[in-house]
Design a protein around this motif. Structure first.
Motif, PDB file in Angstrom:
ATOM      1  N   ILE A 173       0.840  -1.192   0.000  1.00 34.01           N
ATOM      2  CA  ILE A 173       0.000   0.000   0.000  1.00 34.01           C
ATOM      3  C   ILE A 173       0.883   1.252   0.000  1.00 34.01           C
ATOM      4  O   ILE A 173       0.911   2.014   0.938  1.00 34.01           O
ATOM      5  N   MET A 174       1.603   1.406  -1.089  1.00 31.39           N
ATOM      6  CA  MET A 174       2.488   2.557  -1.241  1.00 31.39           C
ATOM      7  C   MET A 174       1.686   3.783  -1.671  1.00 31.39           C
ATOM      8  O   MET A 174       1.027   3.781  -2.707  1.00 31.39           O
ATOM      9  N   SER A 175       1.716   4.827  -0.869  1.00 32.21           N
ATOM     10  CA  SER A 175       0.969   6.033  -1.209  1.00 32.21           C
ATOM     11  C   SER A 175       1.737   6.862  -2.229  1.00 32.21           C
ATOM     12  O   SER A 175       2.962   6.788  -2.325  1.00 32.21           O
ATOM     13  N   ASP A 176       0.997   7.637  -3.021  1.00 30.92           N
ATOM     14  CA  ASP A 176       1.630   8.539  -3.975  1.00 30.92           C
ATOM     15  C   ASP A 176       2.523   9.530  -3.237  1.00 30.92           C
ATOM     16  O   ASP A 176       2.204   9.977  -2.135  1.00 30.92           O
ATOM     17  N   PHE A 177       3.666   9.839  -3.829  1.00 27.80           N
ATOM     18  CA  PHE A 177       4.611  10.832  -3.309  1.00 27.80           C
ATOM     19  C   PHE A 177       5.290  10.385  -2.010  1.00 27.80           C
ATOM     20  O   PHE A 177       5.863  11.207  -1.302  1.00 27.80           O
ATOM     21  N   SER A 178       5.240   9.093  -1.691  1.00 25.53           N
ATOM     22  CA  SER A 178       5.908   8.614  -0.470  1.00 25.53           C
ATOM     23  C   SER A 178       7.400   8.915  -0.505  1.00 25.53           C
ATOM     24  O   SER A 178       7.973   9.423   0.467  1.00 25.53           O
ATOM     25  N   PHE A 179       8.046   8.610  -1.621  1.00 21.66           N
ATOM     26  CA  PHE A 179       9.488   8.819  -1.706  1.00 21.66           C
ATOM     27  C   PHE A 179       9.821  10.312  -1.753  1.00 21.66           C
ATOM     28  O   PHE A 179      10.803  10.752  -1.153  1.00 21.66           O
ATOM     29  N   PHE A 180       9.000  11.080  -2.441  1.00 17.07           N
ATOM     30  CA  PHE A 180       9.254  12.516  -2.474  1.00 17.07           C
ATOM     31  C   PHE A 180       9.101  13.123  -1.084  1.00 17.07           C
ATOM     32  O   PHE A 180       9.902  13.969  -0.677  1.00 17.07           O
ATOM     33  N   ASN A 181       8.085  12.709  -0.346  1.00 13.07           N
ATOM     34  CA  ASN A 181       7.898  13.253   1.000  1.00 13.07           C
ATOM     35  C   ASN A 181       9.054  12.863   1.914  1.00 13.07           C
ATOM     36  O   ASN A 181       9.487  13.657   2.759  1.00 13.07           O
ATOM     37  N   ALA A 182       9.556  11.636   1.756  1.00 13.92           N
ATOM     38  CA  ALA A 182      10.725  11.228   2.537  1.00 13.92           C
ATOM     39  C   ALA A 182      11.938  12.076   2.156  1.00 13.92           C
ATOM     40  O   ALA A 182      12.751  12.444   3.009  1.00 13.92           O
ATOM     41  N   PHE A 183      12.047  12.402   0.881  1.00 10.52           N
ATOM     42  CA  PHE A 183      13.126  13.272   0.408  1.00 10.52           C
ATOM     43  C   PHE A 183      12.997  14.668   1.002  1.00 10.52           C
ATOM     44  O   PHE A 183      13.976  15.261   1.470  1.00 10.52           O
ATOM     45  N   PHE A 184      11.792  15.217   0.994  1.00 13.29           N
ATOM     46  CA  PHE A 184      11.571  16.549   1.536  1.00 13.29           C
ATOM     47  C   PHE A 184      11.932  16.597   3.027  1.00 13.29           C
ATOM     48  O   PHE A 184      12.503  17.566   3.520  1.00 13.29           O
ATOM     49  N   GLU A 185      11.587  15.523   3.713  1.00 17.35           N
ATOM     50  CA  GLU A 185      11.923  15.423   5.135  1.00 17.35           C
ATOM     51  C   GLU A 185      13.437  15.496   5.327  1.00 17.35           C
ATOM     52  O   GLU A 185      13.941  16.150   6.251  1.00 17.35           O
TER      53      GLU A 185
END
Length: 830
Positions: free
Chosen positions: A136-148
């Motif tokens: 259940i991978m949400s959209d923008f999961s990797f981008f949000n982790a990057f932003f963090e």
């Protein structure tokens, strides 16, 4: 043999003397010595000071271990990384390198060491999302982790890390607030803009290491690719885990996607270590003797996965016994409790959040020292990793924990995480994290409680690419055999509603067939809607049967008639659909039903602009009266389009901007992004923001119908900005687009007229004529308004009056178009 100790290189004799000198500090003190000998079937990593050290094993080569004693037998791969980067050092884009191998082979460690050596001044960002979240991978999961990571590693530590910017920029306080906002599309776009400001002002390289890139969501991949295209100081290392059989097709698809964006990318294969080299690596991590026999027994079974080998070695587990049973037996109750809490947070949690969960546990008294002690224990056992304050369960452990949930400790952790997540679900800033967490939690326990999430899923996840993964989790619960038939019925109809809401009518029909009850009115209404949408042969027969059966129930009759109107709009001529819509609206006694205003809004499609504006305003007032804020916002989007049609672009912008500010989940972001871009196109402002908005619109999961319109708008933009390469690629895609399935004349005109414009731009007369023929065919069967529009633009035989619906557009050689929401929902008749 020459080895390194204490920062110096020594041969055997020197090392022996050095060790003897150190013995003065205490004969029982154990020091880490990089020894490579096998003794009695056991690998001796440490010896007491003063003892003889056997370093005569001939199977090991001194060059196998790099000078820092950490990277083993990776000389070839390190050289390949350097060569790949050197080849592309002059690129005007960012650089991306894909390192791939089976799980646990050492990709992350190799990349870490390479970055340390080659980019000492770079800002280093490590993005890690546990592979277990793939379901259940949400959209923008990797981008949000990057932003963090941007926030934590570039802003918070910019002074201590001696990070300098060309210009001191004042937007950082806003960045600090960004991570507190929810994952609404508007906030995703704001985050990308803030990241770009950093890239522009940062003096050195920004190196991004992404673990588990094989599960990266497509929207994040799109954003990263755009960053790489624009900023050459970005260097991205994608660590891609293939399966045990080295099936690399999925990886090749990602690789080709990146190349399609003209971004440099090089794939490098990382081979498994040999069993002896695996023993060497493990020996450098553990402060005890290593059983080499155990490692060799497990090596083939786990395909050389170092994480699993470390787990067995660190915990002295029996290779012949199931891992989950051994973990269960070897850990204390408190340790297992913390492990379950982390697991139920989908494998990753911050220390502060973990401590908040512990404080919610009424039966126990927790303090931070007690928590830290247990975390250290779990870390030493290689069950978790700790990166500053972020805790993650090792991938090798997750599956085993998921299979051992029957203990009371697991149920206590379940109840705590469930309570906390529902609290967070009501807070906008955490809604998606907590929603996905609850879906994961309920799917682990096959809990009927997931039914309480259906309204949230329908409201908040229909824009997400992961929606089908969520649907699969619900189906898994339904088929688990652990819930009653009553709950199965409720979950099943909830699935039907969600699938219908996202436009997957065929799948919704299949799910309804599994539970269809001829005595259930709601089931009949859904079936009628499906037959209408799919134009099934018996639709009219079924419609007439239901209408007659419920002729004494005016709202049911109106809904049936509305389904017939929908069918006529999609599969009949506009003239026939318009005539029928007028007939329904003449029955004003139905004006107190919500469905009446669905008919009115659809009717406005065929009206001239001023009449349509009046109809849409009525609909907005009615929807607000019924407390349907979602329908009001969606209708405001359509109203803005009508003002643009008459050339009132400023008013169109104001209405659209107001709807956008009011929108949370009511309307998909792709509508706003596309429509704002169209306003700029109509104004003649072909600025880069137009392309960005249109490409972002494609990110937010439009339907196939809407995708065709967005692509046409992009085609216009590329033609007007003389970007023929991109225009050609877009036109080629549109030519293969299945637009013929949509018989709506206006839609057909948008596709053919904009392709005609493209071919006129590149002077391809043959292709122009092909689309001119299609436009003439369309003209012969179109409503009068469209016939006149084609005559004024293609034939140029007439001029449209200023009162004509398409007067403003007739002055343009192309047709940009809005997208709007044409709601189609089945009311609750139960």
């Amino acid at each position: 043999m020459v080895m390194k100790y204490g920062g110096k290189w020594m041969d055997n004799t020197q090392l022996s003397v050095h060790v003897q000198k150190k013995s003065a500090s205490g004969p029982n003190i154990r020091k880490k010595l990089p020894v490579t000998g096998l003794e009695g079937g056991r690998f001796c990593r440490y010896k007491n000071i003063g003892e003889k050290i056997d370093m005569d094993n001939k199977d090991m080569n001194n060059e196998d271990m790099d000078k820092d004693e950490k990277i083993v037998n990776r000389t070839t791969e390190m050289a390949a990384l350097k060569e790949s980067m050197l080849k592309n050092s002059k690129s005007e884009h960012g650089k991306v390198l894909m390192l791939y191998s089976d799980a646990g082979i050492g990709k992350a460690r190799l990349i870490e060491e390479y970055i340390k050596k080659m980019y000492p001044k770079a800002a280093k960002l490590n993005i890690k999302i546990p592979a277990s979240t793939q379901g259940i991978m949400s959209d923008f999961s990797f981008f949000n982790a990057f932003f963090e990571q941007i926030e934590k590693n570039i802003y918070e530590n910019r002074y201590s890390l001696n990070i300098h910017f060309k210009i001191e920029i004042p937007y950082f306080p806003f960045i600090l607030e960004m991570h507190k906002l929810g994952d609404t599309p508007q906030n995703i776009i704001k985050k990308t803009k803030k990241c770009e400001r950093i890239f522009k002002n940062y003096e050195h390289e920004i190196v991004i290491a992404i673990e588990n890139s094989q599960i990266m969501d497509i929207p994040s991949l799109n954003i990263f690719t755009e960053f790489l295209k624009k900023y050459k100081n970005i260097i991205m290392f994608m660590q891609y885990t293939t399966d045990a059989g080295h099936n690399k097709q999925a990886m090749q698809n990602v690789f080709d996607y990146i190349k399609d964006y003209s971004v440099t990318s090089v794939p490098v294969l990382l081979h498994q270590l040999t069993p002896d080299h695996a023993i060497m690596v493990i020996s450098n991590k553990l402060d005890k003797d290593i059983d080499s026999t155990l490692i060799k027994e497990k090596y083939l079974e786990v395909h050389g996965n170092m994480d699993e080998l470390l787990l067995y070695s660190a915990n002295e587990l029996d290779p012949k016994t199931a891992l989950d049973a051994q973990i269960e037996q070897s850990l204390s109750k408190d340790t297992k409790y913390i492990l379950y809490l982390i697991l139920f947070y989908r494998g990753t949690i911050y220390k502060d959040e973990l401590y908040r969960l512990l404080l919610m546990t009424l039966e126990e008294t927790w303090d931070k020292d007690r928590m830290e002690k247990i975390l250290i224990e779990l870390h030493k056992k290689f069950l978790i990793t700790i990166d500053n304050t972020k805790i993650s369960i090792n991938n090798s452990v997750i599956a085993e924990l998921e299979d051992s949930l029957s203990s009371p400790t697991a149920y206590v952790a379940y109840s705590i995480v469930k309570e906390k997540s529902f609290e967070d679900l009501e807070r906008q800033s955490y809604e998606l994290d907590s929603l996905y967490r609850l879906i994961y939690l309920f799917s682990l326990f096959n809990s009927q409680d997931i039914i309480s999430l259906l309204p949230y899923i329908k409201e908040r996840l229909i824009q997400e690419n992961s929606i089908y993964k969520v649907i699969e989790q619900i189906k898994k619960i339904i088929s688990s055999g652990k819930i009653s038939d009553v709950w199965i019925q409720k979950l099943q109809i909830g699935l039907v509603d969600i699938l219908y809401s996202i436009g997957d009518v065929e799948s919704a029909r299949e799910e309804l067939n599994l539970i269809f009850n001829p005595e259930n009115l709601q089931h009949h209404m859904y079936r009628l809607a499906f037959k209408s949408a799919l134009s099934e042969k018996d639709f009219k027969e079924y419609y007439e049967m239901l209408r007659k059966q419920y002729e004494d129930h005016p709202r049911i009759v109106l809904f049936c008639d509305y389904m017939l109107l929908y069918h006529k709009m999609k599969y009949s001529s506009s003239t026939e659909a318009l005539s029928y819509a007028k007939k329904l609206l003449n029955a004003e006694e139905n004006s107190h039903y919500l469905e009446y205003y669905f008919v009115l809004k659809n009717f406005s499609t065929y009206e001239n602009n001023l009449s349509a504006i009046h109809c849409l305003t009525q609909c907005i007032d009615a929807f607000k009266k019924y407390n349907r804020h979602d329908l009001a916002v969606r209708t405001e989007v359509t109203l803005a389009m009508r003002y643009a049609n008459i050339g009132s672009l400023d008013e169109s912008y104001q209405i659209l901007n107001l709807a956008h500010s009011e929108n949370v989940y009511e309307c998909r972001e792709c509508y706003f992004l596309n429509n704002f871009a169209v306003i700029e196109i109509l104004k003649g402002n072909f600025v880069p923001e137009v392309e960005k908005n249109l490409k972002n619109a494609l990110l937010f999961k439009p339907s196939k119908y809407e995708e065709g319109i967005i692509l046409c708008n992009l085609l216009i933009y590329y033609c007007k900005t003389s970007n023929i390469t991109k225009a050609t690629r877009t036109a080629t895609y549109l030519e293969g687009f299945e637009y013929q399935q949509y018989r709506f004349e206006q839609y057909q005109h948008i596709i053919h007229w904009n392709l005609y414009y493209y071919y006129s731009t590149i002077n391809d007369t043959d292709k122009m004529n092909q689309h001119a023929v299609q436009l003439k065919k369309l003209q012969n069967n179109a409503p009068t308004e469209l016939q006149e529009y084609i005559s004024a633009t293609l034939d140029k035989t007439i001029q449209l009056p200023t009162t004509h619906r398409r007067y403003f557009y007739s002055k343009l050689p192309y047709r940009p178009d809005y997208i709007g929401y044409w709601q189609l929902e089945v009311p609750d008749f139960s």
